[in-house]
Each structure stands twice: as C-alpha cells, then as structure tokens.
Design a protein around this motif. Structure first.
Motif, PDB file in Angstrom:
ATOM      1  N   VAL A   1      81.743  63.808 -42.595  1.00  0.00           N
ATOM      2  CA  VAL A   1      81.107  63.431 -41.528  1.00  0.00           C
ATOM      3  C   VAL A   1      82.329  63.454 -40.446  1.00  0.00           C
ATOM      4  CG1 VAL A   1      80.200  61.669 -40.208  1.00  0.00           C
ATOM      5  CG2 VAL A   1      79.520  61.578 -42.546  1.00  0.00           C
ATOM      6  N   VAL A   2      82.214  64.320 -39.479  1.00  0.00           N
ATOM      7  CA  VAL A   2      83.145  64.733 -38.397  1.00  0.00           C
ATOM      8  C   VAL A   2      82.477  64.418 -37.004  1.00  0.00           C
ATOM      9  CG1 VAL A   2      84.738  66.178 -37.308  1.00  0.00           C
ATOM     10  CG2 VAL A   2      84.272  66.301 -39.889  1.00  0.00           C
ATOM     11  N   ILE A   3      83.043  63.628 -36.401  1.00  0.00           N
ATOM     12  CA  ILE A   3      82.568  63.292 -34.906  1.00  0.00           C
ATOM     13  C   ILE A   3      83.532  63.730 -33.868  1.00  0.00           C
ATOM     14  CG2 ILE A   3      81.733  61.488 -33.381  1.00  0.00           C
ATOM     15  CD1 ILE A   3      80.796  59.893 -35.709  1.00  0.00           C
ATOM     16  N   ASP A   4      83.475  64.651 -33.112  1.00  0.00           N
ATOM     17  CA  ASP A   4      84.324  65.191 -32.301  1.00  0.00           C
ATOM     18  C   ASP A   4      84.021  64.603 -30.574  1.00  0.00           C
ATOM     19  OD1 ASP A   4      85.931  66.672 -33.946  1.00  0.00           O
ATOM     20  OD2 ASP A   4      84.790  68.549 -33.393  1.00  0.00           O
TER      21      ASP A   4
ATOM     22  N   ASP B   1      81.167  59.697 -19.607  1.00  0.00           N
ATOM     23  CA  ASP B   1      82.427  59.936 -19.916  1.00  0.00           C
ATOM     24  C   ASP B   1      82.713  60.946 -21.076  1.00  0.00           C
ATOM     25  OD1 ASP B   1      83.418  58.401 -17.921  1.00  0.00           O
ATOM     26  OD2 ASP B   1      83.218  56.576 -19.106  1.00  0.00           O
ATOM     27  N   TYR B   2      81.705  60.930 -22.213  1.00  0.00           N
ATOM     28  CA  TYR B   2      82.087  61.774 -23.288  1.00  0.00           C
ATOM     29  C   TYR B   2      81.147  62.519 -23.962  1.00  0.00           C
ATOM     30  CZ  TYR B   2      86.078  58.210 -23.283  1.00  0.00           C
ATOM     31  OH  TYR B   2      87.206  57.390 -22.869  1.00  0.00           O
ATOM     32  N   ARG B   3      81.329  63.734 -24.069  1.00  0.00           N
ATOM     33  CA  ARG B   3      80.450  64.568 -24.928  1.00  0.00           C
ATOM     34  C   ARG B   3      80.612  64.300 -26.591  1.00  0.00           C
ATOM     35  NH1 ARG B   3      77.230  69.351 -25.378  1.00  0.00           N
ATOM     36  NH2 ARG B   3      77.643  70.454 -27.192  1.00  0.00           N
ATOM     37  N   ILE B   4      79.746  63.931 -27.366  1.00  0.00           N
ATOM     38  CA  ILE B   4      79.940  63.698 -28.386  1.00  0.00           C
ATOM     39  C   ILE B   4      79.264  64.650 -29.667  1.00  0.00           C
ATOM     40  CG2 ILE B   4      79.639  61.781 -30.512  1.00  0.00           C
ATOM     41  CD1 ILE B   4      81.306  60.830 -28.155  1.00  0.00           C
ATOM     42  N   GLU B   5      79.967  65.441 -30.365  1.00  0.00           N
ATOM     43  CA  GLU B   5      79.368  66.335 -31.316  1.00  0.00           C
ATOM     44  C   GLU B   5      79.522  65.889 -32.738  1.00  0.00           C
ATOM     45  OE1 GLU B   5      81.272  70.114 -30.613  1.00  0.00           O
ATOM     46  OE2 GLU B   5      80.357  70.225 -28.653  1.00  0.00           O
ATOM     47  N   VAL B   6      78.472  65.667 -33.219  1.00  0.00           N
ATOM     48  CA  VAL B   6      78.190  65.386 -34.678  1.00  0.00           C
ATOM     49  C   VAL B   6      78.036  66.236 -35.656  1.00  0.00           C
ATOM     50  CG1 VAL B   6      77.263  63.512 -36.173  1.00  0.00           C
ATOM     51  CG2 VAL B   6      77.566  62.959 -33.781  1.00  0.00           C
ATOM     52  N   TYR B   7      79.014  66.472 -36.573  1.00  0.00           N
ATOM     53  CA  TYR B   7      78.508  67.304 -37.983  1.00  0.00           C
ATOM     54  C   TYR B   7      78.586  66.566 -39.099  1.00  0.00           C
ATOM     55  CZ  TYR B   7      80.404  70.580 -34.256  1.00  0.00           C
ATOM     56  OH  TYR B   7      80.625  70.886 -33.035  1.00  0.00           O
ATOM     57  N   ALA B   8      77.530  66.382 -39.610  1.00  0.00           N
ATOM     58  CA  ALA B   8      77.284  65.554 -40.834  1.00  0.00           C
ATOM     59  C   ALA B   8      76.020  66.067 -41.565  1.00  0.00           C
ATOM     60  CB  ALA B   8      76.906  64.044 -40.432  1.00  0.00           C
ATOM     61  N   GLY B   9      75.930  67.249 -41.949  1.00  0.00           N
ATOM     62  CA  GLY B   9      74.717  67.914 -42.617  1.00  0.00           C
ATOM     63  C   GLY B   9      73.750  68.622 -41.741  1.00  0.00           C
ATOM     64  N   THR B  10      73.434  67.895 -40.527  1.00  0.00           N
ATOM     65  CA  THR B  10      72.813  68.181 -39.417  1.00  0.00           C
ATOM     66  C   THR B  10      73.887  68.013 -38.018  1.00  0.00           C
ATOM     67  OG1 THR B  10      70.762  67.875 -38.115  1.00  0.00           O
ATOM     68  CG2 THR B  10      71.845  65.920 -38.777  1.00  0.00           C
ATOM     69  N   TRP B  11      73.806  69.190 -37.189  1.00  0.00           N
ATOM     70  CA  TRP B  11      74.397  68.955 -36.355  1.00  0.00           C
ATOM     71  C   TRP B  11      73.778  68.859 -34.822  1.00  0.00           C
ATOM     72  CZ3 TRP B  11      76.092  74.627 -37.878  1.00  0.00           C
ATOM     73  CH2 TRP B  11      76.850  74.720 -39.292  1.00  0.00           C
ATOM     74  N   PHE B  12      74.397  67.862 -34.137  1.00  0.00           N
ATOM     75  CA  PHE B  12      73.879  67.619 -32.746  1.00  0.00           C
ATOM     76  C   PHE B  12      74.745  67.051 -32.028  1.00  0.00           C
ATOM     77  CE2 PHE B  12      73.503  63.766 -35.071  1.00  0.00           C
ATOM     78  CZ  PHE B  12      73.532  62.796 -34.342  1.00  0.00           C
ATOM     79  N   SER B  13      74.688  67.081 -30.538  1.00  0.00           N
ATOM     80  CA  SER B  13      75.571  66.653 -29.588  1.00  0.00           C
ATOM     81  C   SER B  13      74.726  65.519 -28.583  1.00  0.00           C
ATOM     82  CB  SER B  13      76.144  67.745 -28.770  1.00  0.00           C
ATOM     83  OG  SER B  13      76.829  68.586 -29.781  1.00  0.00           O
ATOM     84  N   TYR B  14      75.358  64.603 -27.960  1.00  0.00           N
ATOM     85  CA  TYR B  14      74.741  63.714 -27.088  1.00  0.00           C
ATOM     86  C   TYR B  14      75.962  63.088 -26.127  1.00  0.00           C
ATOM     87  CZ  TYR B  14      76.323  59.763 -29.323  1.00  0.00           C
ATOM     88  OH  TYR B  14      77.105  58.806 -29.944  1.00  0.00           O
ATOM     89  N   THR B  15      75.576  62.570 -25.034  1.00  0.00           N
ATOM     90  CA  THR B  15      76.539  61.792 -23.977  1.00  0.00           C
ATOM     91  C   THR B  15      76.646  60.560 -24.549  1.00  0.00           C
ATOM     92  OG1 THR B  15      75.957  63.291 -22.329  1.00  0.00           O
ATOM     93  CG2 THR B  15      76.947  61.155 -21.783  1.00  0.00           C
TER      94      THR B  15
END
Length: 279
Positions: A119-122, A174-188
């Motif tokens: 799990v990586v959260i940028d 303020d932040y764009r969150i990019e989630v990589y955890a088997g499925t990849w998605f982004s949100y504010t």
C-alpha cells in the motif's frame, strides 16, 4: 463518442485487472477479515441480550420470555467482504484497524514479492503539483479492504463527462491523493463523492466510503504534514514514476527506448493538476 466508449471499456478492463491481483489474497485472508466484519450486508446493530430472571419459589411466574425494549444508537459500517451493493450507506464513521509494517515505495510496492500486499499513498500539492508526502507499508488486509470497497463503489455508468473525451477534474483542495493498493485511484483529500481511476484518467461519481477510508488512514499524517513535521520525499520515488516504467509517461508522453521514438501522452481525459498556482 467512439473514443469515449473505448475509454469507458478501457476503464472497466483496467479496474477489473487491478482487482484480480488481490482476488486470491482476499480469499486467503477471508477468515481474518470475517473476524472483523459480519457476513451480513446490513449495518451492524448493537445487540442487547434479554436478561433471564431465575425462578424462585416466591415468584412462580416465568419471566424468562419478557422482552426489554432498548434503543441504541449505532454507527453505519461498510461491509467490504461482499461484492453486492451496500444500500442506504448514508454515512460511514467506523473502519476496521489492521496491522501493517512500515516501509518505502521501492521495497513495499515496486520490488515486493506480491504487489497486492503493498500500500503506497502519494500526497501531492494541488497548488504546486509537487510530491509533498508519501506513506508506504505492507498489509494484505488493508490492500484487500481497499479493493473490496472499490468493487462495491465503482460503477462504470457514473463517469463524469463534461465534453467530448473530457472528464470533470477532481475537486479543488490542498492535496491530490494517489493510492496504489491493488487498485489505483486518486482523489482530493477531504472531498468525497468523486474519484479518478489513476491509470486511465477517467473520473467517476461516488466513492464516499472508498475515499473516506483513505482520509481515515492518513488524517494524522496530513496533520503532521501541515505542521511542518514531514520531509518531502524525492520526486523520483513517486509510484507514478517507479511503477511499470513510469505512469508519468502514460500521462505526459515519453521516449521509447525500444522504438527509439517519442510516444505522445495516451489520451488523458482530465488534468492531473487543474489548480496550479504561479509561483
């Protein structure tokens, strides 16, 4: 419209492929997850057992069947151990806590033996477009839980098109969150109700529980970040640059060493950073 249809099909295929990565792992960990979550798709309700009054010679009447009405306030909880739609999920205020081991993006996700454990959260600044934070850890349970929430909330018919081959961007924040955890998605961060499939850059309505869970995971980290206690990671350690030769190339175009030619961007449907400010 042909391009739009192709994009929609691509989104569904990409999402399905990403989720398949965690399908086997989810089965292996189903026992652990079932201990945390009930099998029913209904919200968890507090159960008050009816006390049994012992019979005595002085009280010949049997009172063991007397019902006691007790009103109890309960929190609604998403049940991610099912692919069926969870109805009437107006709010999600309780999430399970899973154990995890901290690491870094290179070892946890990119170089890991099983990416479905990673799990990586940028965390990016919407104002500068720079990587300002990163959380990386290993947890098969968290990865499976996120993927289960995606299965529940991803609905292809909810694409947010605002023009020919153009999707609505993520909300300002303020932040764009990019989630990589088997499925990849982004949100504010802090903005529910819209998320982006990172790989195909399409945005969709919904995802309140999905994004809410990530907000729950990173709330303390964001507080530390805003307090100035987090050192920004190196830009090249972003998963979008590390993973599969670089998702950055997919968005911005890249020079292909094999073909010895520049490959243009592969049709991004919304701006990654629509709220950049001039420095």
């Amino acid at each position: 419209m042909k391009n739009k249809s192709l994009a929609i099909i691509t989104a569904s295929i990409i999402t399905a492929s990403a989720l398949i990565l965690t399908a086997g792992l989810s089965l292996l960990n189903s026992a652990a997850i079932d201990e945390t979550l009930p099998e029913s798709d209904a919200p968890i309700e507090s159960v008050v057992e009816t006390p049994e009054t012992p019979e005595t010679p002085e009280i010949p009447e049997d009172v063991s069947d007397v019902e006691i009405d007790v009103e109890a306030d309960t929190d609604e909880v998403i049940l991610p151990d099912t692919e069926e739609e969870v109805e009437n999920e107006e709010s999600v205020s309780v999430y399970p806590d899973f154990e995890y081991a901290e690491g870094d993006a290179k070892t946890v996700y990119v170089d890991g033996d099983d990416v479905s454990n990673g799990v990586v959260i940028d965390v990016y600044s919407h104002k500068t477009g720079k990587l300002v934070g990163q959380l990386a850890f290993t947890s098969a349970d968290i990865s499976a839980y996120i993927s289960s929430l995606m299965r529940i909330e991803f609905k292809p018919e909810n694409e947010l098109w605002i023009g020919e081959d153009v999707c609505q961007p993520l909300p300002e924040g303020d932040y764009r969150i990019e989630v990589y955890a088997g499925t990849w998605f982004s949100y504010t961060y802090g903005e529910s109700g819209i998320f982006e499939l990172t790989q195909c850059t399409l945005t969709f309505a919904g995802g309140e529980a999905l994004t809410g869970y990530i907000d729950y995971l990173i709330a303390d980290y964001i507080a530390e970040l805003e307090a100035g206690n987090v050192e920004a990671p190196a830009a090249e350690d972003a998963v979008s640059k590390l993973l599969y030769g670089g998702l950055e190339g997919y968005w911005e175009g890249y020079f292909n060493e094999v073909c010895q030619m520049y490959i243009p961007a592969a049709g991004r449907h919304c701006d990654r950073f629509p709220y950049l400010e001039n420095e």
